[in-house]
Design a protein around this motif. Sequence first.
Motif, PDB file in Angstrom:
ATOM      1  N   SER A 160      -3.046   3.335 -10.008  1.00  0.00           N
ATOM      2  CA  SER A 160      -2.420   2.010 -10.083  1.00  0.00           C
ATOM      3  C   SER A 160      -2.452   1.309  -8.733  1.00  0.00           C
ATOM      4  CB  SER A 160      -0.978   2.132 -10.565  1.00  0.00           C
ATOM      5  OG  SER A 160      -0.940   2.681 -11.855  1.00  0.00           O
ATOM      6  N   ALA A 199      -4.214  -2.284  -8.107  1.00  0.00           N
ATOM      7  CA  ALA A 199      -3.468  -3.377  -7.477  1.00  0.00           C
ATOM      8  C   ALA A 199      -4.172  -3.834  -6.206  1.00  0.00           C
ATOM      9  CB  ALA A 199      -2.047  -2.940  -7.174  1.00  0.00           C
ATOM     10  N   ALA A 220      -6.937  -6.125  -7.269  1.00  0.00           N
ATOM     11  CA  ALA A 220      -6.387  -7.400  -7.751  1.00  0.00           C
ATOM     12  C   ALA A 220      -5.881  -8.262  -6.599  1.00  0.00           C
ATOM     13  CB  ALA A 220      -5.273  -7.148  -8.753  1.00  0.00           C
ATOM     14  N   SER A 221      -5.291  -7.639  -5.607  1.00  0.00           N
ATOM     15  CA  SER A 221      -4.722  -8.413  -4.505  1.00  0.00           C
ATOM     16  C   SER A 221      -5.769  -8.875  -3.499  1.00  0.00           C
ATOM     17  CB  SER A 221      -3.646  -7.606  -3.784  1.00  0.00           C
ATOM     18  OG  SER A 221      -4.220  -6.511  -3.115  1.00  0.00           O
ATOM     19  N   THR A 262      -3.175   1.669   1.667  1.00  0.00           N
ATOM     20  CA  THR A 262      -3.150   2.267   0.328  1.00  0.00           C
ATOM     21  C   THR A 262      -3.793   3.646   0.259  1.00  0.00           C
ATOM     22  OG1 THR A 262      -5.195   1.136  -0.354  1.00  0.00           O
ATOM     23  CG2 THR A 262      -3.089   0.024  -0.825  1.00  0.00           C
TER      24      THR A 262
END
Length: 182
Positions: A25, A29, A32-33, A48
């Motif tokens: 996840s 993310a 997407a960011s 991350t």
Amino acid sequence: VSSEQNGIFTTALQVTGVVFALPYSISVALFASAEGATDSLLERMRFTIPLSFGVSLLANLLLFPLAPYVLAVFGSQYSAQGVEILRILAFAGLPFVVKDHFVALRRVQGRTTEATGVMVFATVVEVAAAYAGVRLDGAVGLCLAWVAVLVVEALILAVPLWRMTRATTKHPAPLEVPVPVE
């Protein structure tokens, strides 16, 4: 493998889905960011990747001693025979961090065809290794062979991640000095 061993393997694999879910996840993310900006992605990856490794490592550290109790929920036979399988499968979360971040990087770069080719090839190797492992040592052999291939894949896929982060740290953007407003 026997249906009994298949049931134990499948249950352990389902449990490890929890271990894999949060780091996956995080990488989704991340993609997407990034909004198509590789520099933004690389900046976020510096956060991350260690976070995802930390989550996976923590899950492994917790699951290692708790594996018998987690599997006992499904029955004493699962607890008695599946602990080793669960522990091996949980370790796969660590190489998945690299794979997931590699895919996120290639998606932002618009190189999904390349990423797909790499992942298809990797999957074929994983299946071949799992088949060889199951022939040699049943469900435990399957797990060991599959995770071993995942580790090799992670080492290979870490190279482009490392190169990208090195390229951006060698030539950082100039610092913007704020101009005082009078």
